[in-house]
Motif scaffolding. Structure first.
Motif, PDB file in Angstrom:
ATOM      1  N   GLY A 156      64.547 -43.762  58.253  1.00  0.00           N
ATOM      2  CA  GLY A 156      63.740 -42.873  57.435  1.00  0.00           C
ATOM      3  C   GLY A 156      62.460 -43.480  56.917  1.00  0.00           C
ATOM      4  O   GLY A 156      61.780 -42.874  56.076  1.00  0.00           O
ATOM      5  N   THR A 157      62.105 -44.684  57.406  1.00  0.00           N
ATOM      6  CA  THR A 157      60.859 -45.321  56.980  1.00  0.00           C
ATOM      7  C   THR A 157      60.090 -45.811  58.197  1.00  0.00           C
ATOM      8  O   THR A 157      60.668 -46.052  59.263  1.00  0.00           O
ATOM      9  CB  THR A 157      61.111 -46.530  56.058  1.00  0.00           C
ATOM     10  OG1 THR A 157      61.651 -47.622  56.822  1.00  0.00           O
ATOM     11  CG2 THR A 157      62.063 -46.172  54.929  1.00  0.00           C
ATOM     12  N   ILE A 429      49.360 -49.926  51.068  1.00  0.00           N
ATOM     13  CA  ILE A 429      50.796 -49.641  51.239  1.00  0.00           C
ATOM     14  C   ILE A 429      51.549 -50.925  50.911  1.00  0.00           C
ATOM     15  O   ILE A 429      51.439 -51.915  51.638  1.00  0.00           O
ATOM     16  CB  ILE A 429      51.129 -49.221  52.689  1.00  0.00           C
ATOM     17  CG1 ILE A 429      50.152 -48.161  53.214  1.00  0.00           C
ATOM     18  CG2 ILE A 429      52.576 -48.771  52.786  1.00  0.00           C
ATOM     19  CD1 ILE A 429      50.304 -46.801  52.622  1.00  0.00           C
ATOM     20  N   ASP A 430      52.319 -50.944  49.838  1.00  0.00           N
ATOM     21  CA  ASP A 430      53.048 -52.162  49.474  1.00  0.00           C
ATOM     22  C   ASP A 430      53.932 -52.622  50.621  1.00  0.00           C
ATOM     23  O   ASP A 430      54.813 -51.882  51.093  1.00  0.00           O
ATOM     24  CB  ASP A 430      53.917 -51.920  48.229  1.00  0.00           C
ATOM     25  CG  ASP A 430      53.110 -51.957  46.940  1.00  0.00           C
ATOM     26  OD1 ASP A 430      52.089 -52.668  46.904  1.00  0.00           O
ATOM     27  OD2 ASP A 430      53.494 -51.270  45.974  1.00  0.00           O
ATOM     28  N   ILE A 434      56.213 -47.406  54.604  1.00  0.00           N
ATOM     29  CA  ILE A 434      55.932 -45.990  54.357  1.00  0.00           C
ATOM     30  C   ILE A 434      57.269 -45.266  54.215  1.00  0.00           C
ATOM     31  O   ILE A 434      58.056 -45.197  55.157  1.00  0.00           O
ATOM     32  CB  ILE A 434      55.107 -45.395  55.513  1.00  0.00           C
ATOM     33  CG1 ILE A 434      53.751 -46.116  55.630  1.00  0.00           C
ATOM     34  CG2 ILE A 434      54.894 -43.909  55.306  1.00  0.00           C
ATOM     35  CD1 ILE A 434      52.913 -45.650  56.810  1.00  0.00           C
ATOM     36  N   LYS A 435      57.509 -44.728  53.026  1.00  0.00           N
ATOM     37  CA  LYS A 435      58.819 -44.125  52.764  1.00  0.00           C
ATOM     38  C   LYS A 435      58.701 -43.057  51.685  1.00  0.00           C
ATOM     39  O   LYS A 435      57.689 -42.940  50.990  1.00  0.00           O
ATOM     40  CB  LYS A 435      59.810 -45.204  52.308  1.00  0.00           C
ATOM     41  CG  LYS A 435      59.387 -45.924  51.041  1.00  0.00           C
ATOM     42  CD  LYS A 435      60.367 -47.029  50.666  1.00  0.00           C
ATOM     43  CE  LYS A 435      59.913 -47.751  49.393  1.00  0.00           C
ATOM     44  NZ  LYS A 435      60.854 -48.833  49.013  1.00  0.00           N
ATOM     45  N   GLY A 436      59.746 -42.259  51.556  1.00  0.00           N
ATOM     46  CA  GLY A 436      59.874 -41.308  50.465  1.00  0.00           C
ATOM     47  C   GLY A 436      58.745 -40.301  50.388  1.00  0.00           C
ATOM     48  O   GLY A 436      58.265 -39.770  51.396  1.00  0.00           O
ATOM     49  N   THR A 441      53.830 -37.145  52.141  1.00  0.00           N
ATOM     50  CA  THR A 441      52.429 -36.849  51.839  1.00  0.00           C
ATOM     51  C   THR A 441      51.517 -37.226  52.996  1.00  0.00           C
ATOM     52  O   THR A 441      50.637 -36.451  53.395  1.00  0.00           O
ATOM     53  CB  THR A 441      52.000 -37.591  50.556  1.00  0.00           C
ATOM     54  OG1 THR A 441      52.821 -37.174  49.466  1.00  0.00           O
ATOM     55  CG2 THR A 441      50.535 -37.325  50.241  1.00  0.00           C
ATOM     56  N   LEU A 442      51.705 -38.428  53.527  1.00  0.00           N
ATOM     57  CA  LEU A 442      50.875 -38.866  54.646  1.00  0.00           C
ATOM     58  C   LEU A 442      51.049 -37.954  55.847  1.00  0.00           C
ATOM     59  O   LEU A 442      50.072 -37.583  56.513  1.00  0.00           O
ATOM     60  CB  LEU A 442      51.226 -40.317  55.029  1.00  0.00           C
ATOM     61  CG  LEU A 442      50.610 -41.407  54.161  1.00  0.00           C
ATOM     62  CD1 LEU A 442      51.176 -42.771  54.528  1.00  0.00           C
ATOM     63  CD2 LEU A 442      49.092 -41.416  54.307  1.00  0.00           C
ATOM     64  N   ARG A 443      52.273 -37.581  56.112  1.00  0.00           N
ATOM     65  CA  ARG A 443      52.544 -36.673  57.231  1.00  0.00           C
ATOM     66  C   ARG A 443      51.766 -35.363  57.048  1.00  0.00           C
ATOM     67  O   ARG A 443      51.111 -34.878  57.987  1.00  0.00           O
ATOM     68  CB  ARG A 443      54.046 -36.400  57.312  1.00  0.00           C
ATOM     69  CG  ARG A 443      54.463 -35.219  58.210  1.00  0.00           C
ATOM     70  CD  ARG A 443      54.309 -35.592  59.652  1.00  0.00           C
ATOM     71  NE  ARG A 443      54.546 -34.467  60.543  1.00  0.00           N
ATOM     72  CZ  ARG A 443      55.380 -34.518  61.581  1.00  0.00           C
ATOM     73  NH1 ARG A 443      56.073 -35.601  61.805  1.00  0.00           N
ATOM     74  NH2 ARG A 443      55.500 -33.495  62.385  1.00  0.00           N
TER      75      ARG A 443
END
Length: 689
Positions: A156-157, A429-430, A434-436, A441-443
């Motif tokens: 999922g990430t 991006i830490d 890319i998650k959660g 949002t990015l998508r």
């Protein structure tokens, strides 16, 4: 029984003082390539019966005829029918994992077999896939496909890497072909993202429409194409032999096929790599003067565009021998910076890079993998001998490197002009994860505005080709997804990097990605305690083992896992990434870090010269003096704290601020101080925000 023929002997050293062992193919022996009904045999010429691999291991003593020792991986490669067998069979079994040989071979396809080390008992196997994206370029189509695959087949990430690629974790063996073929059919690739060959080629990710940047990115694309495997094993495995590729530039095809200086294996399915490929991984970066966003000196080959006074590209400076990996407590392994090799005109760059690759192919060690990187060859030979041998494969002398200005680290975060009327936006991006809500949002933004993106070498993401009318709605949507403009992110976070480490990396000794948020907060707390300003920062990089994937040996403060909950501390890198750090302390337990950080940061604030970075300060003072300061440290003098303001009068306000702060990886005090500073600055500027 047939074998791959070796490179021709036309490149034998002309200088009789230089003895070069020749890589003349493979001896007809028990190690010859295994052909049977289970593999796809191919027809090649047999090599000379007297040929043995002499450039691939420790030297043979004079007067002996014993075949040199080779590592187990070299045998796997030789017997694999160009990286096919036994992986092709192992993928068909019901087991959740593949055997030892296939574990090594699948790396060439862009995948590592992993287990979840947080789980006890029966091993839980999965595979990490890494894409190959020269210059970090990712099309809209590919990004959306990767986003879908992460949800359908991964954990999922998505993870952005320090080499401008995606990593997709948690893919099960039974799903590998579906995932791989989906990436390929969406104009992506994982071929050569891992394994003993050229990895992803770095270049500045910023989509700046300027001659030097465009030329650097085109050169990176061409080098990547030149050094891409040709034998078809990747497409045989994942799309049943169907080749889904764009046409190559004619100059790439010409350079690959050229054998006028004995670089190629005639009649081989792999004209540059042969059956054995390279001794170890090989890394290339391309950039323009001043732009060190790619950590240019950490690569096997660094390529720097040189322009004339009108900004027209004329050629390239070449730097060789960089590399980060090392092994704890083995002093003969070490990180190393690349050094100047020479200058080549622009039309020769592919031939020069190919000559460097062939020199490593022929002479890099293949007996002990920890010494197989090109940096050890150059360290052993010296740059003069290395240059002489490369020149024989190149066919001409290198010119002296051109003088260049000082390097600068460029993050490209925030909004910028592309130079063609469009904008680009760099997003922090830490640790590249890319998650959660951020992922959703990015998508939505990338899909809605049909944007292409680029991945930076600092694990960040750039939205490209943004119309001016889209800036405000995109900025608003990003903020709602926790993707803030750089001025709202703690400066420590902006330059920090960490490798994934636990729980999936089999090499990790301790935490890195999962540990860095807490460690950065602790560093910020120490900064406040010793009186350093919020705007001040240092480059912090953390890895879970000494292999150096997050390039900790270039950091001002590098933490390298050397035991459970324990780090080796490296100091002395610089913000512009042109200086190598050194080991300061070993086996520092995570709960003891403040005992080291406090005196270092306190005396940096007290004793630094004007605008002196932390890394430069530690180098100037010297490690012996720094160790004395740490050893006698008795705590921060009370007068050192600049201010001690009580910001929160009630619990509800504190909890609300803390909740907002957590979204930005800050504590409540840090966010409150930031808001106050921004408000004061706005009032002073006669504005109200």
């Amino acid at each position: 029984m047939t074998t791959a023929i070796g490179a021709s002997n036309t490149a034998v050293a002309k200088d009789p003082k230089i003895q070069i062992h020749r890589f003349n193919g493979l001896k007809n022996s028990s190690h010859s390539i295994l052909f049977n009904k289970r593999t796809h045999a191919f027809s090649v010429s047999a090599s000379n019966s007297s040929s043995v691999i002499r450039a691939v291991s420790t030297p043979v003593k004079p007067g002996t005829s014993a075949e040199p020792k080779r590592s187990k991986v070299e045998i796997f490669k030789e017997q694999s029918n160009f990286i096919r067998y036994p992986l092709n069979e192992e993928l068909l079994t019901d087991a959740p994992n593949v055997n030892e040989a296939a574990t090594q071979l699948i790396k060439f396809h862009g995948s590592y077999q992993q287990t979840n080390r947080d789980e006890r008992g029966t091993k839980s196997y999965s595979f990490m896939l890494r894409t190959k994206n020269p210059c970090g370029k990712v099309s809209n189509q590919l990004y959306l496909a990767m986003d879908d695959l992460a949800d359908q087949f991964g954990i999922g990430t998505l993870r952005l890497t320090t080499r401008q690629t995606f990593q997709l974790h948690g893919v099960l063996k039974k799903d590998l072909k579906t995932v791989m073929s989906t990436i390929i059919r969406n104009m992506g690739s994982t071929l050569g993202a891992c394994g003993d060959l050229n990895r992803n080629v770095l270049a500045p990710a910023a989509p700046i429409v300027r001659k030097d940047y465009l030329f650097a990115q085109r050169t990176a694309d061409n080098i990547a194409a030149l050094l891409t495997p040709q034998s078809g094993f990747y497409y045989d495995m994942w799309v049943d032999g169907e080749r889904i590729m764009s046409a190559e530039p004619p100059e790439v095809v010409k350079a690959r096929n050229d054998n006028s200086h004995g670089t190629n294996f005639p009649d081989s399915a792999e004209p540059i790599y042969g059956t054995q490929f390279l001794p170890r991984k090989f890394k290339v970066a391309v950039t323009v003067p001043t732009d060190n966003s790619v950590d240019i000196l950490t690569n096997d080959v660094g390529v720097v565009v040189v322009c004339d006074d009108e900004g027209e590209p004329q050629g390239f400076n070449l730097y060789v021998g960089g590399g980060m990996g090392r092994t704890h407590r083995i002093e003969t392994t070490f990180p190393r910076l690349a050094e100047p090799l020479g200058y080549v005109p622009k039309e020769d760059i592919l031939y020069a890079v190919k000559a460097i690759v062939v020199t490593q192919r022929e002479n890099g060690r293949r007996d002990e993998r920890r010494y197989s990187r090109m940096k050890y060859l150059i360290s052993s030979w010296g740059i003069e001998k290395f240059r002489t041998v490369v020149e024989q494969y190149y066919g001409r002398k290198f010119e002296p490197c051109r003088e260049l200005p000082e390097w600068e680290f460029k993050s490209y975060l925030g909004w910028h002009e592309q130079g063609d009327g469009h904008l680009y936006c760099g997003l922090h991006i830490d640790s590249g994860r890319i998650k959660g809500v951020m992922k959703t949002t990015l998508r939505e933004i990338i899909e809605k505005y049909n944007l292409n993106v680029r991945i930076t070498p600092n694990q960040n993401l750039i939205l490209c080709d943004v119309r001016r009318a889209w800036k405000r709605p995109i900025t608003t949507a990003l903020a709602q997804g926790g993707l803030l403009q750089p001025r709202l992110v703690d400066p420590l976070n902006l330059t920090a990097m960490a490798c994934p480490a636990m729980p999936l990396c089999p090499l990790a000794i301790t935490e890195a990605e999962r540990g860095i948020p807490g460690i950065l907060k602790r560093i910020r707390a120490v900064f406040e305690k010793v009186g350093l300003k919020y705007s001040e920062s240092i480059v912090v990089r953390i890895t879970g083992c000494p292999n150096g994937c997050a390039r900790p040996y270039m950091a001002e403060l590098g933490l390298v896992g050397d035991g459970p909950n324990s780090y080796q501390i490296w100091l002395g890198g610089t913000p512009n990434q042109n200086s190598l750090a050194r080991t300061f302390m070993n086996k520092v337990k995570i709960q003891e870090l403040e005992k080291v950080f406090e005196p270092l940061f306190y005396y940096w604030r007290r004793n630094r010269e004007s605008k002196e970075s932390f890394g430069s300060f530690t180098n100037r003072l010297g490690f012996e003096k720094l160790q004395q300061l740490v050893d006698k440290w008795d705590g921060v003098p009370e007068s050192s704290a600049r201010y001690n303001l009580k910001l929160f009068a009630d619990k509800d306000t504190y909890e609300a601020m803390d909740e907002l702060a957590r979204l930005q990886n800050k504590n409540a005090h840090q966010l409150a101080m930031e808001i106050i500073r921004n408000y004061v600055a706005a009032q002073q500027n006669g504005k109200s925000e």
